[in-house]
Design an enzyme around this catalytic site. Structure first.
Site, PDB file in Angstrom:
ATOM      1  N   ASP A  75      96.504  69.388  26.335  1.00 28.48           N
ATOM      2  CA  ASP A  75      95.058  69.271  25.240  1.00 28.48           C
ATOM      3  C   ASP A  75      94.908  70.164  25.456  1.00 28.48           C
ATOM      4  O   ASP A  75      95.211  72.034  25.718  1.00 28.48           O
ATOM      5  CB  ASP A  75      94.664  68.881  27.381  1.00 28.48           C
ATOM      6  CG  ASP A  75      93.439  68.939  27.271  1.00 28.48           C
ATOM      7  OD1 ASP A  75      92.198  68.358  25.828  1.00 28.48           O
ATOM      8  OD2 ASP A  75      92.858  69.347  27.726  1.00 28.48           O
ATOM      9  N   LYS A  76      93.690  70.854  24.529  1.00 29.35           N
ATOM     10  CA  LYS A  76      92.784  72.123  24.380  1.00 29.35           C
ATOM     11  C   LYS A  76      91.940  72.421  25.319  1.00 29.35           C
ATOM     12  O   LYS A  76      92.599  73.855  25.668  1.00 29.35           O
ATOM     13  CB  LYS A  76      92.233  71.677  22.900  1.00 29.35           C
ATOM     14  CG  LYS A  76      92.377  73.319  22.316  1.00 29.35           C
ATOM     15  CD  LYS A  76      91.547  72.625  21.341  1.00 29.35           C
ATOM     16  CE  LYS A  76      89.700  72.931  21.783  1.00 29.35           C
ATOM     17  NZ  LYS A  76      89.197  74.061  22.324  1.00 29.35           N
ATOM     18  N   PHE A 102      69.501  67.433  18.768  1.00 34.32           N
ATOM     19  CA  PHE A 102      71.136  67.694  17.938  1.00 34.32           C
ATOM     20  C   PHE A 102      72.037  66.069  17.619  1.00 34.32           C
ATOM     21  O   PHE A 102      71.948  65.256  19.195  1.00 34.32           O
ATOM     22  CB  PHE A 102      71.964  68.644  19.112  1.00 34.32           C
ATOM     23  CG  PHE A 102      73.422  68.133  18.376  1.00 34.32           C
ATOM     24  CD1 PHE A 102      74.601  68.897  17.520  1.00 34.32           C
ATOM     25  CD2 PHE A 102      74.467  67.599  18.756  1.00 34.32           C
ATOM     26  CE1 PHE A 102      75.261  69.301  17.059  1.00 34.32           C
ATOM     27  CE2 PHE A 102      75.642  66.961  18.492  1.00 34.32           C
ATOM     28  CZ  PHE A 102      76.489  68.131  17.524  1.00 34.32           C
ATOM     29  N   THR A 114      93.692  66.610  21.489  1.00 29.52           N
ATOM     30  CA  THR A 114      91.996  67.204  21.684  1.00 29.52           C
ATOM     31  C   THR A 114      91.674  65.948  21.482  1.00 29.52           C
ATOM     32  O   THR A 114      91.496  65.891  20.347  1.00 29.52           O
ATOM     33  CB  THR A 114      92.000  68.479  21.576  1.00 29.52           C
ATOM     34  OG1 THR A 114      90.532  69.386  21.765  1.00 29.52           O
ATOM     35  CG2 THR A 114      91.719  69.003  20.599  1.00 29.52           C
ATOM     36  N   ASP A 137      88.820  67.629  20.912  1.00 28.50           N
ATOM     37  CA  ASP A 137      87.595  68.150  20.310  1.00 28.50           C
ATOM     38  C   ASP A 137      87.564  67.375  18.822  1.00 28.50           C
ATOM     39  O   ASP A 137      88.553  67.156  17.950  1.00 28.50           O
ATOM     40  CB  ASP A 137      87.905  69.539  20.158  1.00 28.50           C
ATOM     41  CG  ASP A 137      87.085  70.788  20.924  1.00 28.50           C
ATOM     42  OD1 ASP A 137      86.223  69.880  20.943  1.00 28.50           O
ATOM     43  OD2 ASP A 137      87.568  71.511  21.859  1.00 28.50           O
TER      44      ASP A 137
END
Lengths: 1174, 344
Positions: A392-393, A537, A674, A676
């Site tokens: 995993d990151k 956002f 990940t 991400d």
């Protein structure tokens, strides 16, 4: 019907509040949890039953029964029962200890206190006494006792906050909201006691994020969903109290339903061992058949003539029947070829290895006081065979700490430190930090090294001030000030936290917010801005803005976002600054920093009013509201003025690049999986040295359709010549594999991965991915993580290891052969699901290269020796069979058979299996390619098994036939005969014990005091027991059990017996030594070389070792980083999460200081916002 | 300070927990292995030569008297109907047979190591415990030599005792045509532990050993009951009869020899002088049915026991192989070393 209902599978749950009688009719589980398996009375039967389900134990039980049949009993019953009882006892003790701890933890949980509403009164009750339908009161920071329906809470709107770290590992707070009807009950005990709503809901299940049900109360029906549930295992936060109705209790809670039996992981050696035991079993039967046939023939040719002296009833029947009986007799005496103590010894070894991991101080993280922990004790040797690591990151490779590292303000960069000659200085721990003491509200943990920025602030440069003002205003963070000046920011993404904290330290302290205002302390002065709008956002916009009115009445729009997005919306006059900033951004990104661009805009009052109206209109639109709002945001975020850019360091865990480099040298492939985004993942790839500029190609696969992905994959495969190299690789010798071929990296996006994982493409994916040095999968879901691991498991037959820290890694941790959890973090899910846990990624190197390698080496040597020993021991009977008329006469004394495996030879090999180190830890780490044999499975495989059993067979042959030759005509030196059965037995037994002791001595590379003690001790114990059992005293007590009286004395005082023993030992051992020596000479393995080197250096004395340094050079363009989710904007502006109630209840003090804020001035805008939100 | 809590978690820094126990780490290096092989090889050759030469000095006179061949002196005794048959085997010694001389009988193709045969005895009974004269423990071990046809208990029970070797021998030196009997000493031919501990006679009843055996019958094959095994020496009876003890110590292999007598007394204390000898065999023990062989062996012993060429030869062979191996390894090592130097 009710009774039937309860006994059948529950289809629907009916719970009536405060009505125990009603609820009891359904006999729902109470809140007592029981993870323990046994109690005092059930332990023995259940445990024995479980143990006899194991093949080996059942086998020995059958043997025991066979031995009780007099016709075939060739051995006394005690030869089997003593080892069997010992093995069963050791396992039972282990099981009992485990269960005792489970009992203790159950007890601890069950006796936790909670406040239950009983008969109109709140009473303290133990958790286990809580029933479904009870109403219980929770207080802040308490664990939720059962799955509750939230009824009311101390917070407005019946909101309450929970932390679900224990459930899903996510540490951010989650909001739960009660139904309005129930939240009106408040904390009025009388009202709550009168509450008689009935909940009808789904039966117990393990879905943590789903709940459906209805509440019927006062003839109304209210629908219930997961947002109204508090699940067991959560912790109440920021909420003084709340009341809940117990829906599921104890084992039926979602938490417990999720603790299903984890799949039992077994190592490849385990599986091999089972196969081998079956083979041995087959071999045993073959031997039995051969000897039985031999017996039949012997009976016909010889035995029947021997009638004179051997009159047996069976013989009178026929020879075939005698052969049949002989078969069983031989099964009994040859049973030791199946090693009874193998499994228990292996377990002891693994337990020992696990303790060594737990004890390792070099895997102890002192900052968090977390030692490494081997949570599973069955996988140790597989740690020495890992070929793929899936990491995993966030939280694993990185610390998940964002640090404001550099910035560019108005074309000037800050953050680097220069020495007096103007050279850039590397920032280390020792570099002096900027002194922020001028600021009483600073965050002490914040570090910044460039003092010029503080000077700029102190000089009150307007753009620098504006820069930090923007950072302090434009975000969705919630501040919490427990004590004066002790600010804590609740940030949704750590990036935001870092930016606001930076602003805070540079004198622009974000102190409090209300739905309409934001209060900053600008260089010690409280300044309150009116918050007019948050342009939140999202993933498309990749930016967020706020519109505020400062105390001077000016309207300002502050915006931060991805540079590419923001640069398009700048005022044309900014072009020059844009270029400078762009250069700076490149520079930052090259260092692996995450960047954001900042811009602002002065708004015209009229323009804003106009826009605001449109916004209000759009926000009430029924269709396409999102798009309309987006367009409006777009409209106002134009013509902005660039302020600068920030650079945030996603801090890597300590030693990550070094660890990755080392593991790569050990030929372990590391894949990063990940959630991400691509850019972030690549960033980390570069900063971890997994991606380098000197790599030939970095393939990025991000196709959205199957076809695209296929094209991308095949294009990569063919155009880059990977295919050619692939054939080269296959044809080339394994020796040359180490030479570095062209390096490739593969980066694949989640949506592409979904296609690539489909059956048609997965083979290509595996081929391509395995030829790449580095593989990074980004934007993957937890399920995909597991699928990737599964894919490699399926296609490569390699040992996989998954390492992660969060709940999203659980699936992959459970899927991989070995799961490693990063502990010391708040979330426990990953650790709970893992097999090993430690605090830092860098310990992985030690776990694999030192502990794993040793475990594998030890286990393999152990197994080789174990099989060798048992074959050498047992097959002597086989050879003897040919000389004793296949009568199943044992060679040895029965006591020797009983004790050989468990007393005479067990401890030295255990000591070897526990302590042996072929190469010490420094060398293991210095030469990562020593890890290779484990991956190639070289130390124990079927071939090795054959070699060591063959060695055993040869040894048994020598052990039998040398004494045979010598004893044919031997007499004692006093003329008495010596070639009797008992002397023969003692000679062979003594030779055997000496031979196997010498052999274990040869196999032991690392003679600690314990090894010495056990090896010499075993020999001493052998002789002691031998003489004791052959002594006069024991014979006079049990004449029938110890018929070997005097044999030891009468045989071991003969020189010829010792000459036979010496000859046998040398003949058994010397070939082995010669083979090993020549093999090490002609084909030295890496281990041999390193051992020689190690010995050479030991003679020379220790030398300072140069640590490998990994230099990172990169010129990558990095990008924007933000949370992936929609922001908190709505919650803030709606005021829902504010503790400042707009209405009557003034019992709560105003949460935030309102100095400088005129309450009325914001009223109109407040109203606007109300409208907007409705 | 938080340190206390932290140090509680911290693993102990001991050599054991950190796997840093001081240790001897031997390697099979050329410096040890090659000289080791050489030394062991030479030592074994030395031992082998010693053994072999010693073995050569041992004199052995071995004679098969089974009587299979028609012209052999005992052929007539092989006819089953011929009871109490006696035959005479003659031999001559050309040199002095150095004393003390041991007199063995040997059987081959005889399975004293057969499991059923081996268990067929009762150790409790043989320790002189009269409780086990009537009953057995375990009951089935001695069967079918446990009770006779009238259900009287057999003592000593079991196949081993029943099958005791019962040929007897007398040795004569023929001096000028007259036979001079060579005294044979049957004392102390069994193991000391067997005679003194393992086997015990039942306590005599009224001074008579025979009374202790009351109510039992002799083994079927025995001519006389246990208490009358040796009519010449009343102390050599019961379970403590030397021949019985020697027989009860089962041979490991189907071909074995057991000590019958020593020749230590009188004129023959120094050995058997050269000359002609005659051995009178009282041929009782049938072996032909299972193709067995019977023989007598005269032998003397050395420090290593009886004649044993196998051991000497084995030591020589193994020693030579070790020396050869050491040379081979030296060659391999040298070659490897040079090639290694080339690499470097």
């Amino acid at each position: 019907t009710k009774l039937n209902f309860s006994s059948a599978l529950e289809e629907e749950r009916h719970v009536r509040a405060n009505d125990r009688d009603y609820n009891e009719r359904f006999s729902y589980a109470d809140n007592r949890i029981k993870t323990a398996k046994y109690n005092v009375f059930t332990f023995l039967p259940i445990n024995l039953f479980e143990q006899f389900q194991r093949f080996a134990n059942a086998y020995f039980l059958v043997l025991l029964i066979l031995q009780l049949i007099p016709e075939i009993s060739s051995l006394s019953w005690f030869t089997t029962i003593v080892p069997l009882v010992l093995v069963l006892a050791i396992t039972a003790v282990k099981d009992a200890t485990d269960d005792y701890f489970r009992h203790k933890s159950d007890q601890q949980v069950n006796t936790r206190q909670s406040q239950v509403l009983i008969k109109g009164k709140l009473q303290n009750e133990k958790w286990m006494n809580v029933r479904v339908g009870d109403i219980i009161k929770l207080e802040n920071n308490q664990f939720v006792a059962a799955d509750l329906l939230l009824l009311s809470s101390s917070e407005p709107y019946g909101l309450c906050y929970i932390e679900t770290a224990e459930l899903d590992g996510e540490t951010n707070l989650k909001v739960r909201q009660a139904l309005t009807v129930t939240s009106d009950l408040g904390d009025d005990v009388a009202k709550l006691a009168d509450f008689s709503g009935e909940v009808i809901c789904e039966p117990p299940n393990n879905k943590l994020d789903k709940f459906t049900g209805t509440l019927c109360w006062k003839d109304n029906k209210y629908s219930l969903d997961n947002e109204k549930m508090l699940l067991r295992g959560c912790v109440l936060r920021n909420t003084e109290w709340c009341f809940g109705l117990v829906i599921f209790a104890g084992l039926q809670t979602k938490l417990m339903q999720n603790c299903g039996r984890t799949k039992f992981k077994r190592t490849s050696i385990d599986k091999l061992m089972n196969t081998l035991v079956l083979w041995i079993f087959g071999f045993l039967i073959c031997m039995g058949i051969i000897l039985a046939i031999g017996n039949t023939i012997w009976e016909q040719k010889v035995g029947s003539d021997f009638w004179e002296y051997l009159q047996w009833k069976e013989l009178t029947i026929n020879a075939v029947f005698s052969g049949f009986l002989t078969f069983w007799s031989y099964i009994i005496i040859l049973n030791t070829v199946v090693p009874i103590s193998l499994y228990v010894s292996v377990e002891v070894l693994r337990l020992g290895h696990s303790y060594f991991i737990n004890w390792d101080r070099r895997m102890y993280y002192s900052r968090k006081a977390t030692p490494a922990e081997a949570r599973t004790t069955t996988l140790n040797e597989e740690l020495g065979q890992v070929e793929f690591i899936f990491s995993d990151k966030t939280g694993t490779l990185t610390q998940n700490i964002m640090v404001f590292n550099k910035c560019s303000i108005n074309g000037k960069t800050y953050g680097d430190v220069y020495d007096e000659f103007g050279h850039k200085v590397d920032i280390t721990e020792k570099t002096p930090c900027v002194d922020f003491s001028f600021n009483p509200l600073m965050d002490r943990k914040f570090r910044f090294h460039d003092s010029s920025l503080v000077e700029a602030i102190k000089l009150e440069e307007p753009l620098v001030q504006e820069f930090f003002r923007l950072l302090a205003l434009c975000h969705t963070i919630m501040p919490e000030e427990r004590n004066e000046g002790e600010l804590v920011y609740q940030a949704q993404s750590p990036d935001e936290g870092a930016l606001v904290t930076a602003a805070r330290n540079f004198g622009f302290v974000f102190r409090s917010r209300t739905p309409e205002t934001i209060t900053l302390y600008e260089m010690g002065q409280a300044v309150t801005y009116q918050l007019l709008a948050i342009l939140d956002f999202n993933n498309v916009r990749k930016r967020m803005s706020v519109i505020v009115r400062n105390p001077k009445g000016q309207l300002k729009l502050y915006s931060k976002g991805a540079d590419t997005i923001l640069f398009d919306r700048l005022d044309p006059s900014n072009e020059e600054l844009m270029f400078t900033t762009s250069e700076h951004l490149n520079e930052f990104a090259g260092e692996g920093l995450r960047t954001l661009a900042l811009a602002y805009k002065d708004l015209d009052e009229d323009v804003f009013d106009e826009w605001m109206k449109k916004l209000l209109f759009a926000s009430t639109a029924l269709d396409n509201r999102e798009e309309k709002l987006g367009a409006l945001y777009e409209e106002i975020e134009q013509g902005m003025l660039l302020l600068g850019a920030t650079a945030i360091e996603d801090k890597l865990q300590e030693g990550v690049p070094e660890t990755i480099a080392c593991l790569t040298l050990a030929n372990i492939k590391i894949w990063v999986l990940t959630g991400d985004k691509l850019e972030t993942a690549m960033n980390i790839g570069y900063s971890c040295n997994m991606l380098r500029d000197d790599m030939n190609t970095v393939f990025i696969i991000s196709g959205h359709t199957m076809l695209e992905v296929q094209q991308e994959l095949s294009k990569d495969k063919f155009s880059s010549g990977l295919d050619m190299e692939k054939t080269e690789l296959y044809s080339s010798d394994s020796v040359f594999e180490e030479t570095i071929i062209a390096e490739y990296a593969l980066i694949i996006n989640g949506h592409s991965l979904a296609h690539a994982l489909e059956a048609d493409l997965e083979q290509i994916l595996v081929d391509v991915a395995c030829l790449c040095k580095t593989v990074i999968c980004c934007r993957v879901t937890p399920l995909q993580k597991a699928l990737v691991v599964e894919l490699i498991k399926r296609h490569k037959r390699a040992v996989t290891l998954a390492i992660g820290d969060g709940a999203n890694d659980v699936s992959m941790i459970k899927t991989a052969h070995i799961g490693v959890g990063i502990s010391g973090q708040e979330g426990m899910q990953a650790v709970l699901a893992s097999d090993y846990s430690f605090a830092q990624f860098r310990y992985l190197q030690r776990l694999l290269l030192v502990h794993g390698r040793w475990s594998y080496h030890r286990m393999c040597n152990f197994l080789c020796y174990f099989f060798y020993k048992n074959f050498a021991f047992t097959l002597v009977h086989f050879w003897y069979g040919f000389l004793c008329g296949f009568s199943a006469q044992t060679v040895y004394d029965q006591w020797f058979i009983t004790l050989f495996n468990i007393v005479y030879t067990s401890l030295p090999v255990l000591a070897m299996g526990l302590f042996d180190q072929d190469v010490n830890e420094q060398y293991s780490l210095r030469f990562p390619n020593l890890y290779r044999p484990g991956q190639l499975n070289q130390l124990f495989n079927k071939r090795k098994f054959f070699t060591c059993t063959l060695q055993g067979v040869c040894t048994s042959f020598i052990l039998f036939f040398i004494p045979y030759g010598a004893f044919m005509t031997a007499v004692r030196d006093d003329g008495a005969h010596i070639s009797d059965q008992q002397t023969f037995a003692v000679t062979i037994a003594t030779s055997l014990v000496i031979v196997v002791s010498v052999q274990i001595g040869l196999d032991t590379n690392y003679w600690t005091a314990v090894n010495h003690f056990f090896i010499w001790g075993s020999l001493a114990v052998y002789f002691a027991i031998l003489f004791a059992m052959h002594s006069d005293g024991i014979f006079t007590i049990f004449p029938n059990q110890f018929p070997f009286i005097g044999t030891a004395r009468n045989s071991l005082n003969q020189k010829i017996v010792w000459l036979v023993i010496l000859l046998t030992t040398v003949v058994c051992i010397m070939p082995m030594v010669a083979v090993r020596f020549i093999k090490a000479d002609l084909y030295p393995t890496q281990t041999d070389k390193v051992r020689l080197l190690q010995q050479a250096t030991r003679k020379q004395g220790p030398q300072e070792q140069n640590l490998r340094r990994v230099r990172r050079t990169s010129s990558r363009r990095s990008a924007y980083a933000f949370a992936h989710q929609q922001g908190y904007g709505e919650l803030i502006t709606s005021g829902k999460n504010m503790k400042v109630p707009t209405s009557s209840t003034s019992t709560y003090p105003l949460y935030s200081p309102t100095r400088g804020l005129t309450g009325t001035s914001s009223a109109s805008i407040c109203k606007c916002f109300r409208h907007q939100k409705h | 300070m938080k340190n206390e809590g932290k140090s509680a978690q911290r693993p102990d820094n001991t050599a054991f927990t950190q796997q840093r126990l001081p240790a001897w780490q031997p390697i099979l290096s050329a410096g040890i292995v090659i000289p080791g092989f050489l030394i062991i090889g030479l030592a074994f050759i030395g031992i082998g030569i010693g053994l072999f030469l010693t073995s050569q000095t041992i004199q052995v006179q071995e004679m098969d008297y089974t009587g299979v061949e028609k012209d052999s002196p005992c052929f007539r005794c092989t006819i089953p109907s011929n009871l109490n048959c006696t035959c005479e085997v003659t031999f001559s010694l050309s040199t002095l047979f150095t004393g003390p001389v041991f007199f063995y009988y040997g059987l081959s193709n005889y399975y004293q190591n057969f499991r059923r045969y081996g268990v067929s005895k009762d150790y409790n009974q043989l320790t002189g415990d009269t409780r086990y004269f009537k009953s057995r423990s375990p009951e089935e071990d001695c069967s079918p030599y446990s009770y006779d046809s009238n259900n009287n208990p057999i003592v000593p029970c079991g196949a081993i005792a029943n099958s005791i070797f019962n040929d007897t021998f007398e040795l004569y030196q023929i001096i000028n045509g007259t036979k001079k009997q060579v005294p044979l000493d049957g004392r102390g031919i069994s193991w000391w532990t067997d005679y003194n501990i393992k086997y015990r006679n039942p306590s005599p009843v009224n001074g008579s050993l025979a009374k202790a055996f009351d109510g039992t019958v002799k083994p079927i094959n025995w001519p006389r009951p246990a208490y009358e095994l040796d009519l010449t020496d009343p102390n050599n009876n019961g379970f403590l009869n030397q021949d019985f003890l020697v027989w009860m110590r089962r041979a490991a292999l189907p071909q074995f020899r057991k000590l019958y007598r020593r020749i230590t007394d009188g004129d023959y204390a120094a050995g058997l002088p050269a000359g002609n000898y005659s051995l009178t065999v009282h041929y009782n023990y049938p072996v032909l049915s299972f193709d067995g062989r019977k023989k007598v062996v005269f032998s003397n012993v050395s420090w290593m026991g009886g004649k044993n060429n196998f051991l000497g030869l084995a030591y020589l062979v193994v020693g030579s192989l070790c020396v050869v191996m050491s040379v081979v390894m030296l060659v391999v090592y040298a070659k490897f070393k040079f090639s290694d130097d080339d690499d470097a």
